[in-house]
Design a protein around this motif. Structure first.
Motif, PDB file in Angstrom:
ATOM      1  N   TRP A 267       0.827  -1.213   0.000  1.00 57.15           N
ATOM      2  CA  TRP A 267       0.000   0.000   0.000  1.00 57.15           C
ATOM      3  C   TRP A 267       0.857   1.257   0.000  1.00 57.15           C
ATOM      4  N   ALA A 268       1.976   1.232   0.753  1.00 55.70           N
ATOM      5  CA  ALA A 268       2.847   2.408   0.819  1.00 55.70           C
ATOM      6  C   ALA A 268       3.859   2.410  -0.312  1.00 55.70           C
ATOM      7  N   LEU A 269       4.378   1.243  -0.667  1.00 55.48           N
ATOM      8  CA  LEU A 269       5.371   1.166  -1.740  1.00 55.48           C
ATOM      9  C   LEU A 269       4.787   1.667  -3.053  1.00 55.48           C
ATOM     10  N   SER A 270       3.542   1.356  -3.303  1.00 49.16           N
ATOM     11  CA  SER A 270       2.897   1.776  -4.553  1.00 49.16           C
ATOM     12  C   SER A 270       2.484   3.242  -4.538  1.00 49.16           C
ATOM     13  N   SER A 271       2.656   3.909  -3.403  1.00 49.68           N
ATOM     14  CA  SER A 271       2.266   5.321  -3.282  1.00 49.68           C
ATOM     15  C   SER A 271       3.460   6.243  -3.133  1.00 49.68           C
ATOM     16  N   GLY A 272       4.666   5.757  -3.461  1.00 49.19           N
ATOM     17  CA  GLY A 272       5.838   6.624  -3.475  1.00 49.19           C
ATOM     18  C   GLY A 272       6.788   6.479  -2.317  1.00 49.19           C
ATOM     19  N   ALA A 273       6.490   5.599  -1.349  1.00 50.61           N
ATOM     20  CA  ALA A 273       7.346   5.506  -0.161  1.00 50.61           C
ATOM     21  C   ALA A 273       8.761   5.050  -0.505  1.00 50.61           C
ATOM     22  N   PHE A 274       8.897   4.180  -1.517  1.00 50.21           N
ATOM     23  CA  PHE A 274      10.230   3.667  -1.837  1.00 50.21           C
ATOM     24  C   PHE A 274      11.125   4.765  -2.403  1.00 50.21           C
ATOM     25  N   THR A 275      10.689   5.479  -3.415  1.00 51.60           N
ATOM     26  CA  THR A 275      11.538   6.508  -4.024  1.00 51.60           C
ATOM     27  C   THR A 275      11.736   7.692  -3.086  1.00 51.60           C
ATOM     28  N   LEU A 276      10.720   8.026  -2.283  1.00 54.48           N
ATOM     29  CA  LEU A 276      10.891   9.111  -1.314  1.00 54.48           C
ATOM     30  C   LEU A 276      11.923   8.760  -0.244  1.00 54.48           C
ATOM     31  N   GLY A 277      12.217   7.473  -0.107  1.00 51.38           N
ATOM     32  CA  GLY A 277      13.257   7.049   0.826  1.00 51.38           C
ATOM     33  C   GLY A 277      14.656   7.365   0.361  1.00 51.38           C
ATOM     34  N   GLY A 278      14.804   7.859  -0.865  1.00 51.26           N
ATOM     35  CA  GLY A 278      16.103   8.304  -1.355  1.00 51.26           C
ATOM     36  C   GLY A 278      17.091   7.176  -1.588  1.00 51.26           C
ATOM     37  N   LEU A 279      18.365   7.545  -1.651  1.00 54.12           N
ATOM     38  CA  LEU A 279      19.457   6.613  -1.925  1.00 54.12           C
ATOM     39  C   LEU A 279      20.406   6.572  -0.735  1.00 54.12           C
TER      40      LEU A 279
END
Length: 817
Positions: free
Chosen positions: A448-460
């Motif tokens: 639910w969160a991964l598909s809403s941008g949580a992964f990329t907002l987590g940066g590098l």
């Protein structure tokens, strides 16, 4: 489509032959001036439009209506919502419709737009012939009186309802800018836009910091239907914490007004906007026809001059040449000087003290002094090298698909399809084995969160998401993350000159994801709001529960409860993704304006340079799921008492079990849709838009379903389920006629032909083409298989799968209060 200012009728024609064009122009001419308004048609449409009103009646719409009424207090616009008044919709006599039609559907008010592959002189002659005799009937309707926007001192307003977020907005409302669209006016607005973009950037950085005062914030300026100009600064707050959010945006806005912007901030925005404009110029010759038509419609609506990407770039370069931060600061300052602000707060629960509490909080913030902020310096991009470029271990041509398959020595696969559909556009996806199949079934899913941008907002690992954006300011790129049935998918869109950067970014997300909690915490804070929103409408309840219901309770498709969301952490995502991203198989698909050799060179230097990937497959147990047994399920929603939803679904099978059969089921779904429209919409007027279709899995063997659904008053739901079952029985028992078969098949085939002329379709279709031979065969055979389908084929699959005893049914009814 109807908006505040216009009604648009648009036909997307599959061909431009004489018969098709003549028919289209005839239909538009009939709509424009020859509508008959028979009593039976009016009565049928009443129910349809009232159904549309019911479907759209959400807390978010009620919030928007309330805010518009507050900001444009005393103006007529808030009372003229496009959907209309339900009282009028229910009771207006035929004479009222005819009077309005004659007053406003007139040639002097109409604009006809034609875009496509045709001879201009010939098209003009056809239009003159068809529309040249059109004359308005009776007296033309009056224009609305000019808006009267009064200057207002600081005011406050609170709107509360379950299902809306805690949101606070500062608004400055002025009279509309009705000056003609000239290059001077556009230049002025460009300077204002640059200032607001800098303020947006500051707010975004605050949201990405430690313990931010808001979940997200932004600013913008818009023309509101030529009734007012509205400049806003808005923040979405954590539930119950609107005061720090208000203080932060109020003080950040004042900081911009008092101290202005730096030249470094301005230069960054100029570089970013210019990169997008340059990319638009490069792709101008291959812009899609519908996009051009929509742009022209927008220009007509806003009384603007249509300009080309080349025009836009030239004007931009002229405006920014020698442009100083001082000038941009002054232009931005002028946007916040028209009295006010009007402070608006939304809350899912009542705010103690209401407007007085909100005003007190605003005044407390406004009395605090602000200081000039520090300018953030851009970091160098640290992901330019991933080691020695990988060697190609295998290369083969997929001639029938116009693609090339490459396997690197480290196991990474690359499929490239050069196209000329869009000049200067390249689409890229990087698929890591896993997806929905690998989501754990014994604990709440993080999808639910991964598909809403949580992964990329987590940066590098080496830089935050905000720092990535700043480092890549002048580049055209994207970083999206999604979860497919069998893969975790990183994707982007770029141009040839930025392909290296695009691949470096996607590789960095695969090899060195930051998993910073920033994005996760933003979404987690909204867990209660998310659930309240979903519970407030029958469509929301379906979206919340359908995944698990249609997979017989399989928790991999279940949305976590609000408590599970609130207790989740980014560690849940890391546990799911770290292994597949670091060591699992990776497949790159690249489609667009690129040569195979250049694609190979760039992937070799990025994904091809990573450590060797495991040649793994999904475990057999992960590829099992089930459709529920036939039964009737009832759930409830917390919305209006006249809102309901019904769904009926029959189990089928997966796509690759028998591709011809799957396509027969797809076409049968189109027939079911046509019959539902005819029965439920046209004859009964029960709903605005009944939906039906076939959903076969491409990963889970034996899984698929045919479904139909409507949103309608609760008392109509049982009737819909009975009607759908009756239609299914007729499809089983009686072959469909040749005309109905063609009505269903022709648009399906035409849509497939259009899709094949787009990069997006090929990017999705080429996934797994190297490891699953049936994928390539499916692409090759699709059109021919659809064209060859007969009425007997459709009756055969209807008999096999539309079985009454296996039908699963759902009704979502209003909660009893």
């Amino acid at each position: 489509m109807t908006t505040f200012q216009q009604t648009v009728y648009m036909l997307d024609l599959p061909e431009t032959d004489k018969e098709t064009v003549d028919t289209a122009l005839f239909l538009l001419r009939e709509v424009a001036g020859e509508a008959s308004f028979t009593p039976s048609a009016i009565e049928s449409e009443r129910g349809i439009v009232l159904s549309e009103e019911r479907t759209r009646a959400t807390p978010q719409l009620r919030n928007a209506e309330d805010e518009l009424g507050y900001l444009l207090k005393g103006d007529v616009l808030p009372t003229r919502l496009p959907i209309g008044s339900t009282d009028v919709l229910k009771t207006a006599p035929r004479e009222r419709f005819v009077k309005f039609y004659d007053a406003y559907y007139r040639p002097e008010r109409a604009t006809l737009i034609a875009v496509g592959d045709f001879d201009v002189d010939e098209m003009e002659a056809k239009i003159r012939s068809q529309f040249g005799t059109w004359k308005g009937r009776g007296k033309a309707g009056p224009e609305l009186p000019a808006a009267k926007i009064a200057s207002r001192a600081a005011e406050t307003h609170v709107f509360s309802e379950a299902g809306i977020p805690n949101r606070v907005a500062l608004s400055w409302v002025t009279a509309p800018d009705l000056r003609p669209d000239t290059s001077a006016v556009r230049s002025e607005k460009l300077v204002e836009q640059l200032g607001l973009q800098i303020l947006n950037r500051r707010l975004s950085r605050i949201a990405s910091g430690e313990n931010p005062p808001f979940i997200g914030a932004g600013t913008g300026r818009q023309d509101q239907a030529e009734r007012a100009e509205i400049t806003q600064v808005v923040a979405v707050a954590q539930p119950g914490k609107w005061q720090p959010a208000l203080a932060s945006i109020e003080q950040e806005q004042r900081r911009a007004v008092q101290f202005g912007f730096s030249q470094a901030e301005l230069d960054r925005e100029i570089a970013e906007i210019r990169a997008r404009l340059v990319a638009a110029v490069a792709g101008a010759a291959t812009r899609p026809t519908p996009a051009l038509a929509q742009a022209l419609v927008g220009n007509v609506d806003e009384d603007e001059v249509f300009t080309t990407p080349t025009d836009d770039l030239a004007l931009f370069d002229q405006v920014v040449k020698g442009l100083t931060a001082e000038k941009v600061s002054a232009a931005t300052r002028s946007l916040f000087t028209a009295g006010g602000p009007l402070v608006y707060l939304t809350s899912p629960t009542p705010v103690e003290g209401g407007e007085a509490t909100l005003l007190s909080a605003y005044q407390a913030s406004h009395s605090a002094a602000v200081a000039a902020g520090a300018v953030q310096q851009a970091q160098n991009w640290p992901y330019q090298s991933f080691g020695t470029p990988g060697a190609v271990a295998e290369r083969r041509e997929l001639a029938a698909l116009g693609a090339t398959a490459i396997r690197f020595a480290n196991g990474v696969r690359l499929t490239v399809k050069p196209t000329k559909f869009r000049t200067d556009e390249i689409l890229v996806s990087a698929r890591s084995l896993g997806g929905q199949a690998l989501v754990p079934a014994d604990r709440p899913s993080p999808v639910w969160a991964l598909s809403s941008g949580a992964f990329t907002l987590g940066g590098l690992g080496k830089m935050s998401f905000e720092d990535v954006q700043q480092a890549l300011t002048s580049k055209v790129y994207a970083a999206n993350f999604g979860v497919d049935e069998d893969a975790f998918v990183l994707s982007g869109k770029t141009r040839p000159e930025d392909l290296a950067t695009q691949l470096q970014l996607l590789t960095a997300f695969a090899a060195d994801p930051g998993f910073a909690p920033t994005g996760w915490e933003r979404l987690r804070a909204l867990s209660g709001t998310i659930h309240d929103q979903l519970a407030s409408t029958p469509g929301g309840v379906l979206g919340r529960d359908a995944g698990a219901l249609l997979h017989a309770g399989d928790r991999r498709w279940a949305m976590p409860t609000r408590e599970e969301m609130a207790a989740s952490t980014v560690a849940d995502a890391k546990a799911l993704l770290a292994g597949p991203l670091k060591t699992g198989p990776i497949e790159i698909v690249m489609v667009g304006d690129i040569s195979v050799d250049e694609a190979v060179r760039q992937v070799a230097a990025t994904f091809g340079a990573l450590p060797a990937r495991q040649d793994a497959a999904l475990p057999a147990a992960a590829l099992k799921t089930a459709f529920p047994a036939g039964t009737l399920v009832r759930e409830t929603h917390q919305g209006r008492a006249d809102q309901g939803l019904a769904m009926i679904a029959w189990p089928t099978t997966d796509f690759y079990a028998d591709m011809k059969q799957a396509r027969a089921l797809n076409l049968l779904g189109q027939v079911l849709q046509l019959r539902l429209i005819d029965e439920i919409r046209e004859k009964q007027g029960t709903t605005y838009s009944p939906n039906a279709g076939h959903s076969p899995s491409e990963t889970f063997k034996g899984y698929g379903y045919m479904a139909a659904q409507i949103e309608a008053p609760p008392e109509k739901l049982d009737g819909f389920l009975a009607d759908a079952a009756k239609i299914a029985a007729d499809l089983r028992d009686t072959p469909i006629g040749a005309d109905e078969l063609q009505r269903a098949k022709k648009p399906l085939v035409e849509n497939l032909m259009r899709q094949r002329l787009g990069n997006e379709w090929w990017l999705s279709q080429l996934a797994d083409v190297q490891t699953r031979p049936e994928v390539g065969a499916s692409i090759e055979q699709a059109q021919a298989q659809y064209e060859a389908l007969t009425a007997a084929d459709l009756q055969a699959v209807a008999r096999r799968y539309l079985v009454d005893a296996k039908a699963w049914k759902l009704e979502i009814l209003p909660e009893k209060k």
